[in-house]
Design a protein around this motif. Structure first.
Motif, PDB file in Angstrom:
ATOM      1  N   GLU A  33      46.018  20.758  27.290  1.00 45.21           N
ATOM      2  CA  GLU A  33      45.964  22.225  27.345  1.00 45.21           C
ATOM      3  C   GLU A  33      46.035  22.704  28.785  1.00 45.21           C
ATOM      4  O   GLU A  33      45.434  22.131  29.685  1.00 45.21           O
ATOM      5  N   MET A  34      46.799  23.795  28.979  1.00 45.14           N
ATOM      6  CA  MET A  34      46.890  24.455  30.284  1.00 45.14           C
ATOM      7  C   MET A  34      46.923  25.956  30.018  1.00 45.14           C
ATOM      8  O   MET A  34      47.460  26.400  29.006  1.00 45.14           O
ATOM      9  N   ASN A  35      46.336  26.741  30.916  1.00 44.74           N
ATOM     10  CA  ASN A  35      46.351  28.185  30.713  1.00 44.74           C
ATOM     11  C   ASN A  35      46.614  28.920  32.019  1.00 44.74           C
ATOM     12  O   ASN A  35      46.471  28.360  33.109  1.00 44.74           O
ATOM     13  N   TYR A  36      47.019  30.176  31.874  1.00 45.11           N
ATOM     14  CA  TYR A  36      47.178  31.082  33.008  1.00 45.11           C
ATOM     15  C   TYR A  36      46.182  32.210  32.800  1.00 45.11           C
ATOM     16  O   TYR A  36      46.065  32.744  31.698  1.00 45.11           O
ATOM     17  N   GLN A  37      45.436  32.569  33.855  1.00 38.51           N
ATOM     18  CA  GLN A  37      44.336  33.529  33.716  1.00 38.51           C
ATOM     19  C   GLN A  37      44.505  34.736  34.627  1.00 38.51           C
ATOM     20  O   GLN A  37      45.033  34.626  35.730  1.00 38.51           O
ATOM     21  N   TRP A  38      44.019  35.882  34.123  1.00 36.21           N
ATOM     22  CA  TRP A  38      43.905  37.111  34.896  1.00 36.21           C
ATOM     23  C   TRP A  38      42.439  37.526  34.802  1.00 36.21           C
ATOM     24  O   TRP A  38      41.980  38.006  33.762  1.00 36.21           O
ATOM     25  N   ASN A  39      41.670  37.312  35.851  1.00 32.04           N
ATOM     26  CA  ASN A  39      40.222  37.537  35.823  1.00 32.04           C
ATOM     27  C   ASN A  39      39.822  38.642  36.784  1.00 32.04           C
ATOM     28  O   ASN A  39      40.460  38.862  37.811  1.00 32.04           O
ATOM     29  N   ARG A  40      38.709  39.318  36.459  1.00 33.84           N
ATOM     30  CA  ARG A  40      38.237  40.421  37.306  1.00 33.84           C
ATOM     31  C   ARG A  40      36.721  40.516  37.207  1.00 33.84           C
ATOM     32  O   ARG A  40      36.149  40.337  36.138  1.00 33.84           O
ATOM     33  N   ARG A  41      36.093  40.794  38.333  1.00 34.59           N
ATOM     34  CA  ARG A  41      34.651  41.023  38.388  1.00 34.59           C
ATOM     35  C   ARG A  41      34.424  42.350  39.093  1.00 34.59           C
ATOM     36  O   ARG A  41      34.921  42.551  40.192  1.00 34.59           O
ATOM     37  N   GLU A  42      33.694  43.226  38.443  1.00 35.77           N
ATOM     38  CA  GLU A  42      33.382  44.534  39.019  1.00 35.77           C
ATOM     39  C   GLU A  42      31.874  44.628  39.235  1.00 35.77           C
ATOM     40  O   GLU A  42      31.099  44.498  38.293  1.00 35.77           O
ATOM     41  N   GLU A  43      31.481  44.835  40.474  1.00 40.64           N
ATOM     42  CA  GLU A  43      30.066  45.013  40.815  1.00 40.64           C
ATOM     43  C   GLU A  43      29.877  46.455  41.228  1.00 40.64           C
ATOM     44  O   GLU A  43      29.970  46.800  42.402  1.00 40.64           O
ATOM     45  N   GLY A  44      29.635  47.319  40.225  1.00 43.03           N
ATOM     46  CA  GLY A  44      29.561  48.751  40.477  1.00 43.03           C
ATOM     47  C   GLY A  44      28.460  49.160  41.429  1.00 43.03           C
ATOM     48  O   GLY A  44      28.599  50.101  42.213  1.00 43.03           O
ATOM     49  N   PHE A  45      27.334  48.418  41.412  1.00 40.16           N
ATOM     50  CA  PHE A  45      26.221  48.806  42.258  1.00 40.16           C
ATOM     51  C   PHE A  45      26.509  48.547  43.729  1.00 40.16           C
ATOM     52  O   PHE A  45      25.877  49.120  44.607  1.00 40.16           O
ATOM     53  N   LYS A  46      27.485  47.679  44.041  1.00 41.76           N
ATOM     54  CA  LYS A  46      27.891  47.431  45.423  1.00 41.76           C
ATOM     55  C   LYS A  46      29.289  47.963  45.696  1.00 41.76           C
ATOM     56  O   LYS A  46      29.783  47.880  46.804  1.00 41.76           O
ATOM     57  N   ASN A  47      29.941  48.455  44.655  1.00 44.14           N
ATOM     58  CA  ASN A  47      31.315  48.934  44.740  1.00 44.14           C
ATOM     59  C   ASN A  47      32.265  47.833  45.200  1.00 44.14           C
ATOM     60  O   ASN A  47      33.188  48.065  45.977  1.00 44.14           O
ATOM     61  N   ASN A  48      32.004  46.593  44.722  1.00 43.11           N
ATOM     62  CA  ASN A  48      32.875  45.465  45.016  1.00 43.11           C
ATOM     63  C   ASN A  48      33.732  45.152  43.799  1.00 43.11           C
ATOM     64  O   ASN A  48      33.261  45.217  42.665  1.00 43.11           O
ATOM     65  N   LYS A  99      36.211  33.001  47.695  1.00 48.08           N
ATOM     66  CA  LYS A  99      35.867  32.144  46.572  1.00 48.08           C
ATOM     67  C   LYS A  99      34.910  32.900  45.659  1.00 48.08           C
ATOM     68  O   LYS A  99      33.943  33.485  46.104  1.00 48.08           O
ATOM     69  N   ALA A 100      35.189  32.862  44.370  1.00 46.75           N
ATOM     70  CA  ALA A 100      34.315  33.522  43.404  1.00 46.75           C
ATOM     71  C   ALA A 100      34.326  32.729  42.112  1.00 46.75           C
ATOM     72  O   ALA A 100      35.273  32.010  41.836  1.00 46.75           O
ATOM     73  N   TYR A 101      33.279  32.864  41.310  1.00 45.77           N
ATOM     74  CA  TYR A 101      33.205  32.025  40.118  1.00 45.77           C
ATOM     75  C   TYR A 101      34.115  32.497  38.993  1.00 45.77           C
ATOM     76  O   TYR A 101      34.202  31.845  37.958  1.00 45.77           O
ATOM     77  N   ILE A 102      34.830  33.600  39.190  1.00 46.99           N
ATOM     78  CA  ILE A 102      35.793  34.027  38.173  1.00 46.99           C
ATOM     79  C   ILE A 102      37.184  33.460  38.431  1.00 46.99           C
ATOM     80  O   ILE A 102      38.114  33.772  37.716  1.00 46.99           O
ATOM     81  N   LEU A 103      37.343  32.615  39.451  1.00 46.11           N
ATOM     82  CA  LEU A 103      38.668  32.120  39.745  1.00 46.11           C
ATOM     83  C   LEU A 103      39.178  31.203  38.627  1.00 46.11           C
ATOM     84  O   LEU A 103      38.404  30.595  37.900  1.00 46.11           O
ATOM     85  N   PRO A 104      40.501  31.134  38.456  1.00 49.68           N
ATOM     86  CA  PRO A 104      41.066  30.394  37.323  1.00 49.68           C
ATOM     87  C   PRO A 104      40.732  28.911  37.317  1.00 49.68           C
ATOM     88  O   PRO A 104      40.435  28.338  36.284  1.00 49.68           O
ATOM     89  N   GLY A 105      40.814  28.273  38.476  1.00 53.26           N
ATOM     90  CA  GLY A 105      40.455  26.857  38.562  1.00 53.26           C
ATOM     91  C   GLY A 105      38.973  26.725  38.868  1.00 53.26           C
ATOM     92  O   GLY A 105      38.451  27.372  39.765  1.00 53.26           O
TER      93      GLY A 105
END
Length: 192
Positions: A33-48, A99-105
């Motif tokens: 199995e292989m996949n392609y990902q589109w991930n997003r993290r919104e931190e509204g309290f920091k506006n990041n 680097k963030a934990y929502i990255l595809p790899g």
């Protein structure tokens, strides 16, 4: 999708997955199995806002069907996979790479035990699975091992067939999945 409303955090995961499964015997199948990902993290309290997209990790493994599969009957399996940290591991934070934990790899090896069922109904099928992801070691972002437990129910449709029904099938699936994540720092402290 994961909501952490009290601190204004929203995590969104979207992916397109390609998988291939081959019957080594009537009851033992090998899969990749292989996949392609589109991930997003919104931190509204920091506006990041963090965005990440790219190729996910490669997964190889297999399934053992408890009886010879019946395309029109109930079929149950147990299986296991190994995740190889081969996916993309860069993400963009307002134009800067981060680097963030929502990255595809994931940047981590993983063991993925699972079990499930398949009920055929002509060109449609009803299926479900439960499993876990046991990450090993620390990833490139410095996060320690994360253990994920998941359950899913779904339907699949086979729009056309190549050969007889028990031979090559090409189809599409739609799943609703529930995910529970338990982050553990350092050693694996898992008790059932």
């Amino acid at each position: 999708m994961d909501h952490q409303n009290k601190i204004g955090v929203k995590n969104l995961w979207r992916r397109a997955t390609a998988s291939l499964e081959y019957g080594l015997t009537d009851q033992l199948t090998l899969r990749g199995e292989m996949n392609y990902q589109w991930n997003r993290r919104e931190e509204g309290f920091k506006n990041n806002y963090y965005g990440a997209q790219g190729i996910g990790d490669l997964v190889l493994g297999g399934r053992y069907w408890l009886s010879e599969p019946d395309p029109a009957g109930w079929n149950f399996y147990v299986g296991g996979d190994v995740r190889f940290p081969t996916g993309d591991d860069d993400s963009k934070d307002k134009g800067k790479y981060k680097k963030a934990y929502i990255l595809p790899g994931s940047g981590q090896w993983g063991l993925l035990p699972n079990a499930g069922f398949y009920k055929g109904m002509g060109d449609f099928a009803f299926m479900g699975a439960v499993g876990a992801v046991f990450s090993l070691g620390e990833n490139d972002a410095g996060y320690a091992a994360a253990h994920v437990y998941h359950a899913s129910l779904g339907v699949s449709w086979i729009p056309f067939k190549l050969g007889k029904r028990k031979e090559t099938l090409i189809g599409t699936s739609l799943f609703a999945t529930a995910i529970w994540i338990l982050l553990l720092a350092g050693l694996i402290l898992l008790s059932l």
